[in-house]
Design a protein around this motif. Structure first.
Motif, PDB file in Angstrom:
ATOM      1  N   PHE A 257       0.694  -1.153  -0.032  1.00  0.00           N
ATOM      2  CA  PHE A 257      -0.039   0.080  -0.001  1.00  0.00           C
ATOM      3  C   PHE A 257       0.685   1.270   0.096  1.00  0.00           C
ATOM      4  O   PHE A 257       0.353   2.341  -0.507  1.00  0.00           O
ATOM      5  N   VAL A 258       1.903   1.314   0.721  1.00  0.00           N
ATOM      6  CA  VAL A 258       2.788   2.451   0.827  1.00  0.00           C
ATOM      7  C   VAL A 258       3.503   2.613  -0.757  1.00  0.00           C
ATOM      8  O   VAL A 258       3.516   3.767  -1.303  1.00  0.00           O
ATOM      9  N   SER A 259       3.953   1.699  -1.383  1.00  0.00           N
ATOM     10  CA  SER A 259       4.047   1.566  -2.795  1.00  0.00           C
ATOM     11  C   SER A 259       3.220   2.272  -3.773  1.00  0.00           C
ATOM     12  O   SER A 259       3.415   3.000  -4.536  1.00  0.00           O
ATOM     13  N   GLY A 260       1.900   1.764  -3.437  1.00  0.00           N
ATOM     14  CA  GLY A 260       1.021   2.394  -4.386  1.00  0.00           C
ATOM     15  C   GLY A 260       0.560   3.714  -4.220  1.00  0.00           C
ATOM     16  O   GLY A 260       0.541   4.641  -5.173  1.00  0.00           O
ATOM     17  N   TYR A 261       0.659   4.086  -2.810  1.00  0.00           N
ATOM     18  CA  TYR A 261       0.411   5.600  -2.588  1.00  0.00           C
ATOM     19  C   TYR A 261       1.807   6.330  -3.246  1.00  0.00           C
ATOM     20  O   TYR A 261       1.739   7.656  -3.798  1.00  0.00           O
ATOM     21  N   ALA A 269       9.168   6.294  -6.737  1.00  0.00           N
ATOM     22  CA  ALA A 269       9.129   4.720  -7.617  1.00  0.00           C
ATOM     23  C   ALA A 269       8.512   3.656  -6.725  1.00  0.00           C
ATOM     24  O   ALA A 269       8.534   2.586  -7.137  1.00  0.00           O
ATOM     25  N   GLY A 270       8.498   3.915  -5.372  1.00  0.00           N
ATOM     26  CA  GLY A 270       7.652   2.725  -4.791  1.00  0.00           C
ATOM     27  C   GLY A 270       8.911   1.837  -4.434  1.00  0.00           C
ATOM     28  O   GLY A 270       9.730   2.012  -4.392  1.00  0.00           O
ATOM     29  N   TYR A 271       8.361   0.709  -3.750  1.00  0.00           N
ATOM     30  CA  TYR A 271       9.197  -0.451  -3.073  1.00  0.00           C
ATOM     31  C   TYR A 271       8.580  -1.725  -3.699  1.00  0.00           C
ATOM     32  O   TYR A 271       8.943  -2.783  -3.056  1.00  0.00           O
ATOM     33  N   CYS A 272       8.432  -1.686  -4.928  1.00  0.00           N
ATOM     34  CA  CYS A 272       8.028  -3.022  -5.569  1.00  0.00           C
ATOM     35  C   CYS A 272       9.090  -3.932  -5.692  1.00  0.00           C
ATOM     36  O   CYS A 272       8.916  -5.257  -5.546  1.00  0.00           O
ATOM     37  N   ASP A 273      10.642  -3.345  -5.975  1.00  0.00           N
ATOM     38  CA  ASP A 273      11.487  -4.585  -5.713  1.00  0.00           C
ATOM     39  C   ASP A 273      11.741  -5.152  -4.563  1.00  0.00           C
ATOM     40  O   ASP A 273      11.812  -6.274  -4.471  1.00  0.00           O
ATOM     41  N   SER A 274      11.605  -4.377  -3.339  1.00  0.00           N
ATOM     42  CA  SER A 274      11.661  -5.013  -2.076  1.00  0.00           C
ATOM     43  C   SER A 274      10.435  -5.953  -1.912  1.00  0.00           C
ATOM     44  O   SER A 274      10.658  -6.953  -1.061  1.00  0.00           O
ATOM     45  N   LYS A 447      11.250   6.642   4.557  1.00  0.00           N
ATOM     46  CA  LYS A 447      11.506   5.403   3.723  1.00  0.00           C
ATOM     47  C   LYS A 447      11.996   4.452   4.895  1.00  0.00           C
ATOM     48  O   LYS A 447      11.755   3.190   4.686  1.00  0.00           O
ATOM     49  N   THR A 448      13.017   5.099   5.657  1.00  0.00           N
ATOM     50  CA  THR A 448      13.734   4.077   6.703  1.00  0.00           C
ATOM     51  C   THR A 448      12.677   3.518   7.794  1.00  0.00           C
ATOM     52  O   THR A 448      12.707   2.300   8.246  1.00  0.00           O
ATOM     53  N   ALA A 449      11.684   4.568   7.971  1.00  0.00           N
ATOM     54  CA  ALA A 449      10.531   3.973   9.033  1.00  0.00           C
ATOM     55  C   ALA A 449       9.873   2.560   8.267  1.00  0.00           C
ATOM     56  O   ALA A 449       9.553   1.697   9.119  1.00  0.00           O
ATOM     57  N   ILE A 450       9.684   2.830   6.882  1.00  0.00           N
ATOM     58  CA  ILE A 450       8.780   1.734   6.485  1.00  0.00           C
ATOM     59  C   ILE A 450       9.647   0.375   6.213  1.00  0.00           C
ATOM     60  O   ILE A 450       9.170  -0.614   6.818  1.00  0.00           O
ATOM     61  N   PHE A 451      10.982   0.601   6.035  1.00  0.00           N
ATOM     62  CA  PHE A 451      11.879  -0.336   5.954  1.00  0.00           C
ATOM     63  C   PHE A 451      12.183  -1.179   7.330  1.00  0.00           C
ATOM     64  O   PHE A 451      11.988  -2.368   7.414  1.00  0.00           O
ATOM     65  N   VAL A 452      12.155  -0.193   8.544  1.00  0.00           N
ATOM     66  CA  VAL A 452      12.502  -0.924   9.612  1.00  0.00           C
ATOM     67  C   VAL A 452      11.012  -1.615  10.281  1.00  0.00           C
ATOM     68  O   VAL A 452      11.481  -2.732  10.749  1.00  0.00           O
ATOM     69  N   PHE A 453      10.092  -0.970   9.944  1.00  0.00           N
ATOM     70  CA  PHE A 453       8.872  -1.882  10.368  1.00  0.00           C
ATOM     71  C   PHE A 453       8.616  -3.033   9.935  1.00  0.00           C
ATOM     72  O   PHE A 453       8.437  -3.971  10.490  1.00  0.00           O
ATOM     73  N   THR A 454       9.034  -3.199   8.522  1.00  0.00           N
ATOM     74  CA  THR A 454       8.752  -4.390   7.651  1.00  0.00           C
ATOM     75  C   THR A 454       9.989  -5.359   8.049  1.00  0.00           C
ATOM     76  O   THR A 454       9.810  -6.611   8.404  1.00  0.00           O
TER      77      THR A 454
END
Length: 797
Positions: A257-261, A269-274, A447-454
């Motif tokens: 959902f973050v990538s879509g937003y 560019a979103g985070y589709c690769d991740s 971006k770091t917050a999203i990556f840390v959470f995941t």
């Protein structure tokens, strides 16, 4: 129970809506839930709701099924579903997908309270299967399925009727999902290469097109390849259970959902690769884990070691052979209380088959020549001959042994600790992920917050913790099996590691059967009398009876007219018109000798007149002195036997005088064990498995010794090959080594999670790397547990 304030269904916990069904001031979401609640209430099964709040499953239909299950009245369908049918009892196994909690197990194992025609039921929670034994004359197969369905434990009958390999089907589905995720991951990574190499995105239009294309590609990855994680998490959440799949599902959804937003509204560019990489590596890890666990599996090999020997007639000569050597059409001799090893036909003698090992019902079923007998039954009369009709299925007998709840003992504490840790683990991880996310958001690092959470959600995994016990103890079982000790299940390993006291039986346990010196004293016997004594003694499996029958081995065998064995006392029966009684002095003569006897003595009477007695000298097992002296340093040792005190002086070298009990009846032995347990002792009892069944059941761990002709006893938790008796001390000591390996595995698992979470919460771990590390952690802990156990087994055994 009153739920009128919060408007939730008493049975299933669902919202009752504007028009709830009300009964006794309690709310239900539908009539189906009310019906099940009333059914449980009428049968006083209140505990169902004590085990877990609102444990029931929402019903979508009423209990009126019409002709829905009419096909179950068809004889061909019954033949496929019914596994066992004998003496008015039938046994079936159903796969029930909705089994989900302790209340489910409790209710399904109390079906006999709902319908008296159900005799026994046993739930295999991990496989979501229930074994049910029922009286088909009182309850048809169709009515049984309708009973289960009325409780909404609807059996998946297609699983029972199908010959498909379910594991293969699920394995193929996993490969398809990996294929989709892998294809998308490669393509999305290709679109992202320019940004990786240049360090910045392409021009806006091209970057926008590639980003949208990437997002479209990750839709099937999210909703197909990753579906197992959130379906599992959602189902568990409905039942108020927090599973390890929940944080993984959260991580996937957040990235999606973050990538879509970011792509459609943020211009990024979103985070589709991740995201695609995360799902791909999670699935690859899942596949790798399953393959690794299969390669390290102990159960497949362990079953082939199960040691039951039987007596085969080969060209009129009796020989003892292992189960694996039995072939179809072999003729076997089955004595009193011996197990039927394979589906067979009775060819000689009168069968009195006790199927309690299979069905839980102990009433013997009478059989005559030509009748069919199922594997797992036990002959409760004289000698019979059977012809094997189906190949021996050792895994079937092992499974019966493992599932037999007649002799069930308290479960281990270590697994309970592991389950509790795993239960709170997930909630703790979610809390840490949320704290990390908030911290980095406050810092302005979105971006770091999203990556840390995941990354925190993905990298932390209690799987290694949960797998340490079964793999360590499972491999210990396999190692023991190769070395001659056969363990019922992994729980026995931990119980053995806590043993404080060992109680030995003497005859057939410390002494060596078939190695006795026997002398007869008394009236001269005719050949007919010798044959009668031989024929009666041959019916019994007791070591002293075996010694008497061996003494008259050249006599003619005459089938007894009737035969009865009194455990620990002796046998009597009618042979060739003579009433024969063989056994202890007080049993045969009705008097107790006051003189001190120096050897084991077996008295015999014919037609009520005592004719004489047999003195039997004992030969102790090889390594007996070494074993007892070694065990003495670690445990309290007791000797308890039904024999006289003839050997007391010899045995006093190894056992304290106040720790030897002679002339004990089977009930006395069980009471003695109970007295020791009341003093806080944890007991290992070693016996012959027949006369000592009560004491074996009472003990914490029951061990039987297996000679060439081995009489299997379900009461035993472990079986030791006789020629490995001198290794007993090493086996018991090794269980403590196994326990230490489990604790070390726990430590490694905790260390991995602490280090992984520390890296993740500081923003130094990407979700993709976390996805790679998660399965590696589980596999590494399992590999450590497996290979450490195998290495220590080579060193210490």
């Amino acid at each position: 129970m009153n739920n009128t304030k919060n408007n939730i269904c008493v049975h299933c916990g669902a919202d009752c809506g504007k028009n709830p069904v009300i009964w006794n001031d309690m709310l239900f979401c539908c009539n189906g839930c009310k019906t099940v609640y009333q059914l449980l209430n009428e049968n006083k099964l209140y505990n169902y709701y004590d085990l877990e709040d609102t444990p029931g499953i929402k019903l979508e239909t009423t209990t009126e099924f019409g002709n829905k299950y009419a096909f179950l009245d068809n004889d061909d369908v019954k033949e496929k579903l019914i596994l066992f049918r004998e003496g008015g009892l039938s046994k079936v196994k159903f796969y029930i997908p909705v089994i989900h909690c302790a209340s489910c197990i409790w209710l399904l194992e109390n079906l006999h309270t709902l319908n008296k025609a159900v005799k026994h039921s046993f739930v295999n929670f991990t496989k979501k299967e229930v074994d049910i034994t029922f009286s088909e004359s009182q309850l048809s197969l169709r009515q049984l399925v309708e009973l289960l369905s009325s409780l909404h434990y609807i059996p998946d009958l297609s699983m029972s009727l199908s010959d498909k390999e379910d594991d293969n089907q699920s394995y193929k589905k996993l490969l398809y999902k990996i294929g989709v995720a892998g294809f998308v991951f490669i393509n999305v990574m290709t679109y992202s290469l320019p940004a990786y190499f240049n360090g910045k995105p392409l021009d806006d239009k091209l970057q926008s097109v590639l980003s949208i294309l990437s997002f479209i590609l990750v839709i099937p990855v999210t909703f197909y390849s990753g579906s197992d994680y959130y379906i599992s998490a959602f189902k568990n959440m409905l039942k108020k259970v927090v599973s390890i799949d929940l944080p993984i599902a959260l991580g996937i959804f957040v990235l999606f959902f973050v990538s879509g937003y970011d792509i459609f509204w943020g211009g990024g560019a979103g985070y589709c690769d991740s995201l695609s990489g995360l799902v791909f590596f999670l699935l690859v890890g899942k596949w790798y884990q399953s393959r690794t666990y299969e390669a390290l599996s102990f159960e497949r090999n362990y079953k082939s070691y199960f040691p039951i020997a039987v007596t085969k007639i080969n060209k009129q000569i009796e020989e003892s052979i292992l189960l694996e050597k039995i072939e179809v059409d072999d003729v076997l001799i089955i004595r009193n209380k011996e197990l039927i090893p394979a589906d067979s036909e009775l060819v000689e003698g009168e069968g009195q088959i006790d199927y309690s090992f299979v069905t839980g019902e102990s009433t013997p079923v009478m059989k005559k020549s030509g009748d069919f007998i199922y594997a797992g039954g036990r002959q409760m009369g004289g000698i019979v001959k059977i012809r094997v009709k189906k190949e021996v299925n050792q895994s079937h007998l092992t499974k019966l042994w493992n599932q037999d709840k007649t002799y069930e003992k308290p479960s281990d504490s270590l697994k309970s600790l592991s389950d509790k840790i795993s239960k709170y683990f997930t909630l703790t991880i979610i809390a840490i992920a949320v704290i990390g996310f908030i911290f980095w958001m406050v810092q302005g690092e979105i971006k770091t917050a999203i990556f840390v959470f995941t990354a925190v959600l993905i990298v932390a995994c209690p799987c290694a913790l949960a797998l340490s016990i079964p793999f360590t103890f499972g491999n210990t079982m396999r190692i023991f099996g190769k070395n001659g000790l056969y363990i019922k299940n992994t729980e026995v390993i931990e119980k053995l590691s806590h043993i404080t006291t060992i109680v030995f039986d003497k005859t057939g346990t410390l002494t060596q059967p078939n190695e006795n010196k026997i002398v007869y004293t008394g009236e001269l016997l005719t050949d007919e009398e010798k044959s009668a004594i031989y024929s009666l003694a041959k019916q019994s499996t007791h070591p002293l009876s075996n010694a008497v029958s061996k003494y008259y081995n050249d006599a003619d065998y005459i089938a007894p007219n009737h035969f009865v064995e009194v455990l620990g006392r002796g046998v009597f029966g009618k042979v060739n018109g003579m009433n024969i009684r063989i056994g202890a002095e007080e049993y045969v003569t009705n008097r107790t000798s006051e003189s001190e006897q120096k050897t084991s003595v077996v008295f015999v009477s014919i037609d009520g007149k005592t004719t004489g007695f047999y003195t039997i000298s004992n030969k102790y097992r090889e390594g007996f002195e070494e074993v007892v002296n070694r065990l003495k340093k670690q445990f309290k040792l007791y000797l308890i036997t039904g024999d006289n005190n003839a050997e007391e002086k010899n045995l006093s070298k190894y056992f304290d005088n106040d720790k030897m009990q002679f002339n004990q009846k089977p009930g006395d032995k069980a009471d003695f064990i109970k007295v020791l347990q009341n003093k806080g002792e944890t007991i290992l009892m070693t016996g012959d498995g027949l006369n000592d069944a009560g004491a074996l059941m009472q003990s914490d761990v029951a061990l039987t010794i297996a000679d060439k002709v081995y009489h299997f006893s379900p009461a035993s938790d472990a079986v030791l090959e006789a020629d490995k008796f001198n290794q007993l001390a090493k086996f018991v000591k090794f269980t403590k080594t196994s326990l230490n390996i489990v604790k070390l595995s726990f430590g490694i698992s905790f260390l991995y999670n602490i280090v992984g979470i520390a890296f993740a919460i500081t923003g130094n771990l990407s979700p993709i790397i976390a996805a790679i590390l998660m399965p590696i952690s589980s596999v590494s802990v399992v590999a450590f547990a497996t290979f450490a156990t195998r290495f220590m087994g080579r060193v210490k055994l």
